[in-house]
Design a protein around this motif. Structure first.
Motif, short mmCIF file in Angstrom:
data_model
loop_
_atom_site.label_atom_id
_atom_site.label_comp_id
_atom_site.label_asym_id
_atom_site.label_seq_id
_atom_site.Cartn_x
_atom_site.Cartn_y
_atom_site.Cartn_z
N GLY A 71 41.72 37.86 44.68
CA GLY A 71 42.89 38.05 43.83
C GLY A 71 43.15 36.86 42.94
O GLY A 71 43.56 37.00 41.78
N LYS A 72 42.89 35.66 43.46
CA LYS A 72 43.16 34.44 42.70
C LYS A 72 42.12 34.21 41.62
O LYS A 72 42.47 33.87 40.48
N TYR A 73 40.84 34.39 41.97
CA TYR A 73 39.77 34.00 41.06
C TYR A 73 39.26 35.15 40.19
O TYR A 73 38.52 34.91 39.24
N TYR A 74 39.60 36.38 40.51
CA TYR A 74 39.11 37.50 39.73
C TYR A 74 40.25 38.35 39.17
O TYR A 74 40.32 38.58 37.97
N ALA A 75 41.13 38.84 40.05
CA ALA A 75 42.20 39.72 39.56
C ALA A 75 43.10 39.00 38.57
O ALA A 75 43.57 39.61 37.60
N ALA A 76 43.34 37.71 38.78
CA ALA A 76 44.23 36.96 37.90
C ALA A 76 43.47 36.18 36.83
O ALA A 76 44.05 35.33 36.16
N SER A 77 42.18 36.47 36.69
CA SER A 77 41.37 35.72 35.73
C SER A 77 40.99 36.60 34.54
O SER A 77 40.66 37.78 34.71
N PRO A 78 41.00 36.02 33.33
CA PRO A 78 40.56 36.78 32.16
C PRO A 78 39.05 36.81 32.01
O PRO A 78 38.53 37.47 31.12
N ASN A 79 38.32 36.08 32.87
CA ASN A 79 36.86 36.08 32.77
C ASN A 79 36.29 37.46 33.06
O ASN A 79 36.80 38.20 33.90
N SER A 80 35.23 37.78 32.37
CA SER A 80 34.54 39.07 32.54
C SER A 80 35.47 40.24 32.27
O SER A 80 35.30 41.33 32.84
N LEU A 81 36.45 40.04 31.40
CA LEU A 81 37.41 41.11 31.10
C LEU A 81 36.73 42.32 30.49
O LEU A 81 37.16 43.46 30.68
N GLY A 82 35.63 42.09 29.75
CA GLY A 82 34.92 43.21 29.15
C GLY A 82 34.21 44.10 30.13
O GLY A 82 33.79 45.20 29.78
N TYR A 83 34.05 43.62 31.38
CA TYR A 83 33.43 44.44 32.43
C TYR A 83 34.47 45.10 33.33
O TYR A 83 34.12 45.77 34.29
N ASP A 84 35.73 44.88 33.06
CA ASP A 84 36.82 45.35 33.93
C ASP A 84 37.46 46.60 33.30
O ASP A 84 38.10 46.51 32.27
N HIS A 85 37.28 47.75 33.95
CA HIS A 85 37.83 49.00 33.42
C HIS A 85 39.07 49.45 34.19
O HIS A 85 39.48 50.61 34.09
N SER A 86 39.67 48.56 34.99
CA SER A 86 40.90 48.92 35.68
C SER A 86 42.03 49.09 34.68
O SER A 86 41.98 48.56 33.56
#
Length: 430
Positions: A250-265
């Motif tokens: 949650g800290k390093y991925y859910a709250a991170s803008p990194n790899s946003l183009g791969y996130d379809h949530s």
């Protein structure tokens, strides 16, 4: 498949909706691949890490990042590594079982290839049993296989999503055929490996299959307990350690803008807006999770509960890959079972009603093919485009009853017979 089953004596070509689907996925795939090649020829490089296998340095990167620490699974040294393994215990155990040889990447690659082949062969057989000609079934199967962005990404990165894909696919197809015990076990297994398939337990409640729902929960709990025990003899210590790992996600991925183009949530749409306004994403994660939980509960009991089982499968499949704060594109593999069922419905639907299915297939085409062209001001927007398409597909699943050519409208409510109890002539059981 039952050994006594036979292919239909009458064969026919692809119906209109599937012809549009094949044209769409092939066209989008060619356009995306061409865009990437042109970008490279012009010296611009790839627009971002692209799922085709020519991307340098990324082949099996996910697997190779984990294999060193996973080889220590079950030993005290496993817990002393200074990195996070942000997976549930069952996922780590499944990965450990794939690392029993001196060269673990080889059997894991074989598993990935065998999984793709198993799905393709099974899908081809299902289409043939529904009456499609061999050439038509082969064209449809090959088109889906060679244009599958999630599967190409899975192969390129060597991601453990393959376990969830297999369990969800077998579970949903078993439910569709009326094999509810197998469906419950598979959904429980998938839930233990990663959390998001838990939404499929909601398939059993409108059918009054409460024992099967309980079996899914029991299976998930039992497999998780076995995995924790395999991780350490001190189960509570292993549980606490794994809880810290999942919190780190949650800290390093859910709250991170990194790899946003791969996130379809759906949260990826929120994250994109916050990033554009230079707002910290972290404080928005918990409110989003709570609000989404309330929305899903209300949506389930007010609408999903009342629609047909096929529409329920499609709606819950979409929610399973979109409601988490982060959902990377590997999870799109869980949509293929719903796609296969939709293809069955398309084959059974009369020509006069084929146009009703075209919007479903067009959105599936956008979601499941590469989107290297979705770039704006240097930012990749493939995940956000998929999130919008998935939202549109969810609205269709909730509002547009799917039609079977052999049974008419199958918009059954909770008081109707379960899928598996309908007559053999309904076309719902192979």
């Amino acid at each position: 498949m039952h050994s006594k089953e036979r292919y239909s004596d009458s064969t026919h070509s692809l119906p209109l909706s599937l012809r549009y689907f094949v044209f769409a996925i092939l066209s989008l795939n060619i356009f995306s691949l061409g865009y990437s090649f042109v970008a490279r020829l012009l010296g611009a490089g790839l627009p971002y890490d692209f799922p085709y296998l020519f991307t340098p340095g990324l082949f099996f990167s996910d697997f190779n990042d984990l294999v060193g620490q996973i080889s220590l699974f079950g030993t005290p040294q496993f817990f002393t590594q200074h990195r996070f393994l942000m997976y549930p215990p069952a996922a780590l155990l499944a990965l450990r079982l794939s690392c029993v040889t001196a060269h673990p990447s080889r059997p894991f690659l074989l598993l990935l290839l065998a999984s793709g082949a198993l799905f393709a062969i099974g899908f081809f057989r299902i289409m043939r049993q529904r009456g499609l000609a061999r050439s038509s079934a082969g064209l449809l199967t090959a088109s889906i296989a060679i244009t599958s962005y999630p599967y190409l990404l899975l192969l390129q990165r060597g991601n453990i999503e393959v376990y969830v894909w297999l369990a969800v696919t077998f579970g949903l197809w078993s439910f569709y055929r009326g094999n509810y015990i197998w469906a419950a076990v598979c959904i429980g297994l998938a839930t233990a490996i990663k959390m998001y398939p838990f939404v499929f337990i909601g398939l059993f409640l409108p059918q009054r299959r409460y024992r099967e729902a309980a079996l899914s929960v029991f299976t998930a709990a039992l497999v998780s307990l076995v995995a924790l025990r395999a991780m350490s003899s001190d189960i509570w210590y292993a549980f606490h350690w794994n809880r810290i790992q999942l919190e780190a996600f949650g800290k390093y991925y859910a709250a991170s803008p990194n790899s946003l183009g791969y996130d379809h949530s759906f949260f990826a749409l929120v994250k994109y807006a916050l990033v554009r306004w230079h707002v910290d994403i972290g404080p928005a994660v918990r409110p989003y999770t709570l609000i989404m939980a309330v929305i899903c509960v209300v949506l389930y009991f007010s609408r999903i509960w009342r629609i047909s089982p096929v529409n329920q499968i499609l709606a819950l499949s979409i929610l399973s890959v979109t409601i988490a704060p982060t959902s990377y594109d590997y999870t799109l593999l869980s949509l293929y079972a719903a796609l296969a069922i939709l293809c069955v419905i398309a084959v059974e639907t009369p020509a006069a009603s084929q146009s009703r299915l075209i919007p479903f297939f067009f959105l599936f085409a956008l979601v499941l093919t590469p989107e290297s062209y979705a770039v704006l001001d240097g930012a990749r927007l493939g995940g956000q485009l998929r999130a919008i398409c998935l939202l549109a597909l969810l609205v269709l699943a909730l509002c547009k009853p799917l039609i079977s050519g052999l049974t008419g409208a199958i918009d059954q409510g909770p008081n109707n017979l379960p899928i598996g109890s309908q007559s053999a002539e309904s076309g719902l059981k192979p």
